[in-house]
Design an enzyme around this catalytic site. Structure first.
Site, PDB file in Angstrom:
ATOM      1  N   ARG A 107       0.844  -1.200   0.000  1.00  0.00           N
ATOM      2  CA  ARG A 107       0.000   0.000   0.000  1.00  0.00           C
ATOM      3  C   ARG A 107       0.878   1.248   0.000  1.00  0.00           C
ATOM      4  O   ARG A 107       1.922   1.284   0.673  1.00  0.00           O
ATOM      5  CB  ARG A 107      -0.859  -0.035   1.264  1.00  0.00           C
ATOM      6  CG  ARG A 107      -1.930   1.048   1.361  1.00  0.00           C
ATOM      7  CD  ARG A 107      -3.035   0.816   0.401  1.00  0.00           C
ATOM      8  NE  ARG A 107      -4.186   1.656   0.666  1.00  0.00           N
ATOM      9  CZ  ARG A 107      -5.106   1.923  -0.259  1.00  0.00           C
ATOM     10  NH1 ARG A 107      -5.025   1.424  -1.485  1.00  0.00           N
ATOM     11  NH2 ARG A 107      -6.151   2.675   0.028  1.00  0.00           N
ATOM     12  N   THR A 405      -9.331  -0.072  -9.479  1.00  0.00           N
ATOM     13  CA  THR A 405      -8.373  -1.092  -9.077  1.00  0.00           C
ATOM     14  C   THR A 405      -8.386  -2.127 -10.187  1.00  0.00           C
ATOM     15  O   THR A 405      -9.150  -2.015 -11.141  1.00  0.00           O
ATOM     16  CB  THR A 405      -8.787  -1.814  -7.770  1.00  0.00           C
ATOM     17  OG1 THR A 405     -10.132  -2.184  -7.893  1.00  0.00           O
ATOM     18  CG2 THR A 405      -8.599  -0.956  -6.539  1.00  0.00           C
ATOM     19  N   GLU A 425      -5.796   4.105  -7.661  1.00  0.00           N
ATOM     20  CA  GLU A 425      -6.955   4.784  -7.082  1.00  0.00           C
ATOM     21  C   GLU A 425      -7.893   5.294  -8.169  1.00  0.00           C
ATOM     22  O   GLU A 425      -8.529   4.498  -8.808  1.00  0.00           O
ATOM     23  CB  GLU A 425      -6.540   5.913  -6.114  1.00  0.00           C
ATOM     24  CG  GLU A 425      -7.459   6.022  -4.904  1.00  0.00           C
ATOM     25  CD  GLU A 425      -8.912   6.271  -5.248  1.00  0.00           C
ATOM     26  OE1 GLU A 425      -9.741   5.380  -4.982  1.00  0.00           O
ATOM     27  OE2 GLU A 425      -9.255   7.352  -5.739  1.00  0.00           O
ATOM     28  N   GLY A 500     -13.047  -1.794  -8.015  1.00  0.00           N
ATOM     29  CA  GLY A 500     -14.210  -0.944  -7.885  1.00  0.00           C
ATOM     30  C   GLY A 500     -14.424  -0.192  -6.599  1.00  0.00           C
ATOM     31  O   GLY A 500     -15.542  -0.142  -6.109  1.00  0.00           O
ATOM     32  N   GLY A 501     -13.403   0.400  -5.985  1.00  0.00           N
ATOM     33  CA  GLY A 501     -13.633   1.240  -4.806  1.00  0.00           C
ATOM     34  C   GLY A 501     -14.393   0.466  -3.743  1.00  0.00           C
ATOM     35  O   GLY A 501     -14.289  -0.765  -3.677  1.00  0.00           O
TER      36      GLY A 501
HETATM   37  N1  GLY Z   1      -8.262   3.066  -3.910  1.00  0.00           N
HETATM   38  C1  GLY Z   1      -9.028   1.897  -3.852  1.00  0.00           C
HETATM   39  C2  GLY Z   1      -8.750   1.055  -2.675  1.00  0.00           C
HETATM   40  O1  GLY Z   1      -7.665   1.020  -2.192  1.00  0.00           O
HETATM   41  O2  GLY Z   1      -9.625   0.401  -2.190  1.00  0.00           O
END
Ligand code: GLY
Length: 594
Positions: A107, A405, A425, A500-501
């Site tokens: 991350r 993603t 993102e 997908g967020g």
């Molecule tokens: N930016 C999407 C996630 O990390 O869930």
């Protein structure tokens, strides 16, 4: 897009506004192309683009491990699906080595000089969402390459440098622009503002290069060659690192804080996977997912666990679709799970889990208590629960837009498997394209992952939000790479995940429920219509459910929003007769295997 963002900023943390919040969908909808599902015997790669899946398969055929295949797949995705992931982003990898499940955290991190005011405007209020996204300010220290390097040191079989061959060749010779990439280039309002991206993706008149036209990226090829030769240092130190820092810090309107030290000091983290038991139709499974800083596994575990304490399991499908009553129970369980997510979930190096243990959120007694809150009439907005005796002092985070993603699932012939979700993102990330040489076309895009932090550092009562910006902190993610095992035998049953967020939590939970409870194969489960709630309206994939079902939800008091939902789920199941993979009909994914 604008409405939802304005709503978030305007609503701050009010529960009334939260009840209205419906997200923009993570990425543009590019239709629904039925997929057959793919059988194979020995090994398989599922990815969001055929060229990427093929590169992974090439490594497996050359004797490579699942990790080798994932690296080759990711490098090609960086070229052909730059809207979703790449060298400038982060990734979460869940790996099974035949015995153990390990979670590799790549991350992004906040720069060492960032603080909780990062996304506050001069008046102290959260800045408009896309002003923050399209900037240098939103760029976190990229982590995907360093994390893959760590995983390769432990589980790679092929030389690191070989894994870059397919992507380098494609970047130099060019690849054909896909319909989906073209659509996203056409609709994007910001990418053209970056001169490097404008020259690469668009024609001089500002229109995107045509579907099928060949796009060469010699600059990306040069950076890939450096990483192939030097490892992550080729990206995180030296000339490329300098170009990243220059790009971030020289943004004309909204520069960022990233430094060479941030890049040099980045460390991927190996974490214990988050595993829990789950029973469906009298069969016992163990579901393993990614722990915090991702909220994905905990939210999925809570939704499935809460549903297990309701009558959902007794409700049959109606004409192959979930009934209104089942959807009511699912969306109520989602509200409860997303309330806890907003309250508790953040980087575990910076926040305490409730009751001192993240697993408290999945304790059977707690889930039963939460399920007891579900009535015939919708709660519309849930409040966070309290799993232990000590009340947390955090304020809930307001739901913010969160985007793209890409998901990769791989099973190799030696009993290793992985699920990896990877991201820049927003679609095309921060829209900042890095190049080390102005005479070469192309480059790679930088993430805007820092906008996954809460813009508002505190709630209405002044309590801190767990997921606020802090130096070196990882923003909360929704990514949910998942591995499922048979509990008794310990045999791997499934690798799955989605793009997908925050909605990817629902896309993955739906696929798990479809496969484990409704006993569908991976393709049929992925094909099922999408649905969910982020603790606001009931969100339903447009045009996929009968009106009576939607009315059934409304009659229970829910606000129902129909919208397109461009999920990007990929899965490979391990069956007694071999492997069977499914890819999302809403995107360009495929499964390739032998
Ligand atoms: N930016 C999407 C996630 O990390 O869930």
């Amino acid at each position: 897009m604008r409405n939802a963002c304005a709503l978030v900023i305007g609503c701050a943390l009010s529960l009334v506004c939260r009840a209205q919040f419906a997200p923009d969908m993570p990425e543009d909808n590019s239709g629904f192309t039925p997929k057959p599902g793919w059988s194979s015997k020995r090994h398989a790669v599922a990815a969001a683009n055929p060229l990427a899946a093929q590169a992974g398969l090439q490594m497996l055929r050359a004797g490579g491990s699942a990790i080798d295949a994932a690296i080759a797949t990711q490098m090609v995705l960086a070229l052909v699906e730059p809207q979703s992931s790449g060298l400038g982003g982060g990734a979460l990898l869940l790996h099974f080595n035949g015995v153990l499940v390990e979670a590799y955290d790549g991350r992004e991190t906040a720069p060492s000089t960032a603080d909780e005011k990062l996304f506050l405007a001069a008046d102290g209020k959260p800045m408009p969402f896309f002003e923050a996204v399209v900037s240098g300010r939103s760029v976190g220290t990229p982590g995907a390459i360093s994390m893959l390097e760590l995983a390769h040191k432990e589980y790679g079989k092929l030389p690191w440098s070989k894994l870059f061959d397919p992507a380098i060749m494609l970047a130099e010779e060019g690849f054909q622009i896909s319909a989906r990439l073209h659509l996203q280039l056409s609709r994007d309002r910001y990418l053209r503002q970056d001169p490097v991206a404008a020259r690469y993706f668009y024609r001089p008149d500002g229109s995107p290069r045509e579907v099928g036209s060949r796009l060469r990226n010699p600059e990306l090829a040069a950076v890939l060659r450096k990483i192939a030769a030097q490892g992550s240092k080729g990206l995180m130190q030296g000339e490329v690192a300098q170009a990243i820092v220059d790009k971030v810090r020289s943004h004309p309107a909204n520069p960022g804080l990233l430094t060479l030290d941030d890049l040099r000091n980045y460390k991927p983290v190996k974490r214990a996977a988050l595993c829990h038991d789950y029973s469906a139709q009298a069969r016992a499974f163990r579901i393993c997912g990614f722990p915090p800083p991702s909220s994905g596994a905990l939210a999925i575990g809570q939704i499935l666990g809460i549903l297990a304490h309701t009558r959902a399991g007794t409700l049959p499908l109606q004409n192959g679709l979930p009934s209104a009553e089942w959807l009511h129970l699912y969306t109520e369980a989602s509200r409860l799970a997303f309330a806890d997510r907003a309250q508790y979930l953040a980087d575990p190096e910076f926040v305490q889990p409730p009751a001192g243990d993240w697993m408290s959120l999945l304790a059977p007694g707690y889930l039963a208590e939460r399920a007891g809150l579900i009535q015939d009439s919708s709660m519309r907005t849930a409040r966070a629960g309290q799993p232990g005796p000590v009340k947390t002092s955090y304020a809930p985070m307001a739901e913010q837009p969160e985007y793209g993603t890409s998901h990769i699932s791989i099973v190799d012939g030696d009993g290793n498997a992985l699920a990896m979700t990877t991201t820049v993102e927003n679609q095309f990330g921060s829209r900042q394209m890095v190049s080390t040489d102005a005479n070469r076309d192309g480059g790679f895009l930088l993430n805007n992952e820092l906008t996954d932090f809460s813009f508002a550092p505190t709630g209405t009562t002044g309590e801190a939000v767990a997921n606020r910006v802090e130096p070196g902190k990882r923003p909360r993610s929704s990514m949910a790479p998942t591995l499922v095992f048979e509990k008794d035998s310990g045999k791997l049953r499934l690798t799955v995940g989605s793009s997908g967020g925050p909605m990817l939590i629902h896309f993955t939970a739906k696929t798990l429920y479809g496969m484990l409870y409704w006993e569908m194969d991976a393709q049929r489960a992925i094909d099922l219509p999408n649905f969910g709630s982020l603790n606001g309206p009931s969100l339903i994939e447009a045009g996929r459910f009968p009106t009576a079902t939607l009315e059934g939800l409304r009659s229970r008091g829910a606000t129902v929003r129909e919208q397109s939902m461009a999920s990007g789920t990929q899965a490979i199941e391990i069956t007694p007769s071999g492997l069977f993979g499914g890819a999302d009909p809403r995107r360009e994914g495929v499964v390739r295997g032998d």
